[in-house]
Design a protein around this motif. Structure first.
Motif, mmCIF file in Angstrom:
data_model
loop_
_atom_site.group_PDB
_atom_site.id
_atom_site.type_symbol
_atom_site.label_atom_id
_atom_site.label_comp_id
_atom_site.label_asym_id
_atom_site.label_seq_id
_atom_site.Cartn_x
_atom_site.Cartn_y
_atom_site.Cartn_z
ATOM 1 N N LEU A 22 0.888 -1.158 0.000
ATOM 2 C CA LEU A 22 0.000 0.000 0.000
ATOM 3 C C LEU A 22 0.925 1.207 0.000
ATOM 4 O O LEU A 22 1.738 1.357 0.918
ATOM 5 N N MET A 23 0.810 2.064 -1.000
ATOM 6 C CA MET A 23 1.784 3.165 -1.090
ATOM 7 C C MET A 23 1.415 4.356 -0.215
ATOM 8 O O MET A 23 2.290 4.999 0.371
ATOM 9 N N ALA A 24 0.102 4.663 -0.122
ATOM 10 C CA ALA A 24 -0.301 5.903 0.565
ATOM 11 C C ALA A 24 0.274 6.018 1.983
ATOM 12 O O ALA A 24 0.742 7.095 2.371
ATOM 13 N N PRO A 25 0.261 4.934 2.797
ATOM 14 C CA PRO A 25 0.751 5.128 4.181
ATOM 15 C C PRO A 25 2.258 5.349 4.295
ATOM 16 O O PRO A 25 2.745 5.574 5.403
ATOM 17 N N TRP A 26 2.975 5.302 3.178
ATOM 18 C CA TRP A 26 4.413 5.600 3.250
ATOM 19 C C TRP A 26 4.672 7.116 3.271
ATOM 20 O O TRP A 26 5.787 7.557 3.585
ATOM 21 N N PHE A 27 3.653 7.911 2.952
ATOM 22 C CA PHE A 27 3.839 9.370 2.938
ATOM 23 C C PHE A 27 3.852 9.937 4.358
ATOM 24 O O PHE A 27 3.186 9.425 5.266
ATOM 25 N N ASP A 28 4.602 11.022 4.515
ATOM 26 C CA ASP A 28 4.525 11.874 5.720
ATOM 27 C C ASP A 28 4.821 11.129 7.010
ATOM 28 O O ASP A 28 4.169 11.354 8.043
ATOM 29 N N ARG A 29 5.768 10.231 6.971
ATOM 30 C CA ARG A 29 6.194 9.609 8.231
ATOM 31 C C ARG A 29 7.716 9.441 8.184
ATOM 32 O O ARG A 29 8.288 9.208 7.123
ATOM 33 N N PRO A 30 8.362 9.568 9.331
ATOM 34 C CA PRO A 30 9.819 9.415 9.342
ATOM 35 C C PRO A 30 10.222 8.011 8.884
ATOM 36 O O PRO A 30 9.661 7.011 9.347
ATOM 37 N N LEU A 31 11.187 7.976 7.993
ATOM 38 C CA LEU A 31 11.685 6.707 7.462
ATOM 39 C C LEU A 31 13.193 6.676 7.642
ATOM 40 O O LEU A 31 13.830 7.710 7.814
ATOM 41 N N SER A 32 13.750 5.485 7.579
ATOM 42 C CA SER A 32 15.205 5.393 7.527
ATOM 43 C C SER A 32 15.609 4.302 6.549
ATOM 44 O O SER A 32 14.769 3.779 5.811
ATOM 45 N N VAL A 33 16.898 3.969 6.576
ATOM 46 C CA VAL A 33 17.466 3.063 5.588
ATOM 47 C C VAL A 33 18.180 1.932 6.314
ATOM 48 O O VAL A 33 18.906 2.173 7.282
ATOM 49 N N ALA A 34 17.953 0.701 5.856
ATOM 50 C CA ALA A 34 18.641 -0.455 6.451
ATOM 51 C C ALA A 34 18.855 -1.512 5.374
ATOM 52 O O ALA A 34 18.254 -1.462 4.306
ATOM 53 N N GLY A 35 19.710 -2.477 5.692
ATOM 54 C CA GLY A 35 20.007 -3.563 4.751
ATOM 55 C C GLY A 35 21.439 -4.010 4.948
ATOM 56 O O GLY A 35 21.884 -4.183 6.084
ATOM 57 N N ARG A 36 22.164 -4.177 3.847
ATOM 58 C CA ARG A 36 23.569 -4.581 3.960
ATOM 59 C C ARG A 36 24.406 -3.889 2.898
ATOM 60 O O ARG A 36 23.886 -3.491 1.862
ATOM 61 N N VAL A 37 25.695 -3.742 3.199
ATOM 62 C CA VAL A 37 26.640 -3.285 2.189
ATOM 63 C C VAL A 37 27.759 -4.318 2.098
ATOM 64 O O VAL A 37 28.024 -5.065 3.044
ATOM 65 N N ILE A 38 28.394 -4.356 0.941
ATOM 66 C CA ILE A 38 29.578 -5.205 0.760
ATOM 67 C C ILE A 38 30.780 -4.269 0.702
ATOM 68 O O ILE A 38 30.810 -3.319 -0.085
ATOM 69 N N ILE A 39 31.734 -4.538 1.613
ATOM 70 C CA ILE A 39 32.901 -3.651 1.682
ATOM 71 C C ILE A 39 34.177 -4.408 1.349
ATOM 72 O O ILE A 39 34.246 -5.634 1.469
ATOM 73 N N ARG A 40 35.170 -3.632 0.929
ATOM 74 C CA ARG A 40 36.502 -4.180 0.645
ATOM 75 C C ARG A 40 37.242 -4.279 1.975
ATOM 76 O O ARG A 40 37.344 -3.292 2.711
ATOM 77 N N ARG A 41 37.745 -5.450 2.292
ATOM 78 C CA ARG A 41 38.446 -5.624 3.574
ATOM 79 C C ARG A 41 39.581 -6.639 3.391
ATOM 80 O O ARG A 41 39.342 -7.760 2.963
ATOM 81 N N ASN A 42 40.823 -6.186 3.629
ATOM 82 C CA ASN A 42 42.021 -7.038 3.530
ATOM 83 C C ASN A 42 42.075 -7.808 2.203
ATOM 84 O O ASN A 42 42.298 -9.011 2.185
ATOM 85 N N GLY A 43 41.833 -7.110 1.128
ATOM 86 C CA GLY A 43 41.931 -7.734 -0.192
ATOM 87 C C GLY A 43 40.747 -8.609 -0.553
ATOM 88 O O GLY A 43 40.679 -9.156 -1.653
ATOM 89 N N GLY A 44 39.789 -8.753 0.365
ATOM 90 C CA GLY A 44 38.601 -9.565 0.063
ATOM 91 C C GLY A 44 37.331 -8.734 0.212
ATOM 92 O O GLY A 44 37.378 -7.513 0.292
ATOM 93 N N LEU A 45 36.199 -9.432 0.243
ATOM 94 C CA LEU A 45 34.911 -8.755 0.392
ATOM 95 C C LEU A 45 34.284 -9.161 1.711
ATOM 96 O O LEU A 45 34.391 -10.320 2.123
ATOM 97 N N LYS A 46 33.648 -8.210 2.349
ATOM 98 C CA LYS A 46 32.996 -8.510 3.617
ATOM 99 C C LYS A 46 31.606 -7.876 3.618
ATOM 100 O O LYS A 46 31.422 -6.773 3.123
#
Ligand code: ZN
Length: 423
Positions: free
Chosen positions: A112-136
């Motif tokens: 339902l799209m309408a209830p996404w309006f006018d409320r505080p939101l944030s961001v979450a999930g995962r990132v892939i980072i470069r670490r010691n020559g590999g991926l983490k």
């Protein structure tokens, strides 16, 4: 007891803004309770009495308990870890008229799209980072109000209360910053995680509703929160597994990802994740493939995904006979002639008996014959692991809103049913 369970549920949901955190939270909780983490990349050595878990993509999880006594039966409860949201695109910043910066997002699932309006939101999930020559891989949850999708004022759209259709590319892009800033979302993530921005290579990031869950109503009978579908069932399944003692069957708590987008991924219900895991349990116990098939034939699955309760303002949307579940009246058994729900006479009977043994109420749901209804993971999973399966869920309102409503008693009912299934 009901309120205590509901408060634990709200705590779990708050810590689980996306499927990645939900799996991480379950893994923490299960390992604290003696579950050993297995890797799909390694050999599995299983022993009677052992408790194990395995994850795939860090967004799907299967935990299982091997009974002390030999068992040729799997008792499975399957639910899903994902919820409809908006996914942040790869290069998200959009500058608007040198005045604002908004983020470019796309729909994940059918919300339902309408209830996404006018409320505080944030961001979450995962990132892939470069670490010691590999991926983490690193989990991300920016724990502050970060973005908002402002509505258009009524003065600029006099038709706003007469039904609006939303264009996700135009209407649902969240506001991120003011001014001609060069600050990017990844910079904020880099600051929060102590990683260099250049080392963040890629991401799976989603918007989430910041509003915490609440218990409300004349007698505190309602619970509202983000992601009740389907973390309410995933939580109840896990709690049932943790409470169950003296297993007589191989108890399997299974939480799949990507149900909201059709389950067709390596970590979804259409994948081989459950099948591979059951096969490896079978092999880990030193059994043949024929013995695996024999075990499947005698096994039982509960596909647990939330159900539509009777809506007080739209009673005309429910079936004319008594198939309108009500909040706090128990677990909903779902039927569909076209097998969107795989409940049949056999699996319904088994589940009703199980509820009676567990001392919890149940109700039934069938769509009106002129409403198509939704689908779930039971029938999809059955194409990989065929076995008697019942589709059930907990009654809720406003399904696929970022703030859904359910009853305070029903989570505990499902925990008790899960405990009965697993014990
Ligand atoms: Zn669901």
């Amino acid at each position: 007891m009901y309120i205590e369970t509901t408060e634990k549920l709200l705590d779990f949901i708050e810590k689980s803004p996306t499927a990645f955190q939900a799996v991480d939270e379950m893994q923490k909780r299960l390992t604290e309770n003696g579950f050993e983490v297995l890797s799909e990349k390694e050999y599995w050595k299983l022993i009677p009495g052992g408790k194990y878990l395995v994850t795939r993509n860090n967004s799907a999880l299967i935990a299982f308990c091997i009974p002390e006594k030999e068992s040729r039966v799997f008792h499975i409860m399957a639910s899903h870890s994902d919820s409809p949201s908006f996914k942040i695109k790869e290069n998200p910043e959009i500058k608007v008229d040198n005045s604002y910066v908004k983020l470019n997002v796309e729909k994940y699932g059918g919300m339902l799209m309408a209830p996404w309006f006018d409320r505080p939101l944030s961001v979450a999930g995962r990132v892939i980072i470069r670490r010691n020559g590999g991926l983490k891989e690193k989990l991300i949850n920016i724990k502050r109000d970060l973005v908002m999708i402002p509505n258009l004022a009524i003065h600029m759209n006099r038709e706003a209360n007469n039904g609006v259709s939303y264009n996700p590319q135009k209407d649902l892009q969240p506001l991120f910053a003011v001014g001609n800033t060069d600050r990017t979302l990844l910079e904020i993530i880099a600051e929060q995680t102590g990683v260099k921005k250049e080392d963040i290579i890629s991401h799976d990031l989603f918007l989430y509703n910041r509003m915490p869950g609440t218990i409300w109503g004349a007698d505190k009978e309602f619970v509202s929160s983000a992601r009740l579908d389907d973390l309410q069932c995933a939580f109840a399944s896990m709690e049932g597994l943790l409470r169950a003692q003296n297993h007589e069957s191989i108890a399997v708590h299974c939480v799949m990802d990507n149900e909201e987008v059709g389950s067709g991924t390596k970590q979804g219900a259409a994948s081989t994740f459950l099948k591979d895991t059951l096969l490896r349990i079978n092999m880990g116990l030193g059994r043949t493939y024929e013995e695996y098939l024999m075990t499947l034939a005698g096994s039982f699955m509960v596909s647990a995904d939330n159900a539509h309760a009777l809506h007080p303002n739209y009673t005309d949307k429910t079936d004319p006979t008594n198939h309108h579940p009500v909040l706090n009246k128990g677990i909903v058994i779902k039927f569909n002639a076209n097998q969107k729900y795989c409940t049949d006479a056999v699996s319904a009977a088994i589940f009703k008996e199980l509820c009676t043994k567990a001392g919890v109420p149940y109700q039934t749901f069938v769509n009106r014959s002129d409403i198509a209804g939704g689908s779930t993971l039971g029938n999809i999973s059955n194409t990989q692991v065929p076995m008697n399966t019942v589709d059930i869920g907990l009654p809720q309102l406003a399904m696929h809103s970022p703030y859904e409503t359910a009853g305070v008693k029903d989570t505990e009912y499902l925990v008790r049913a899960a405990e009965e299934l697993f014990a």
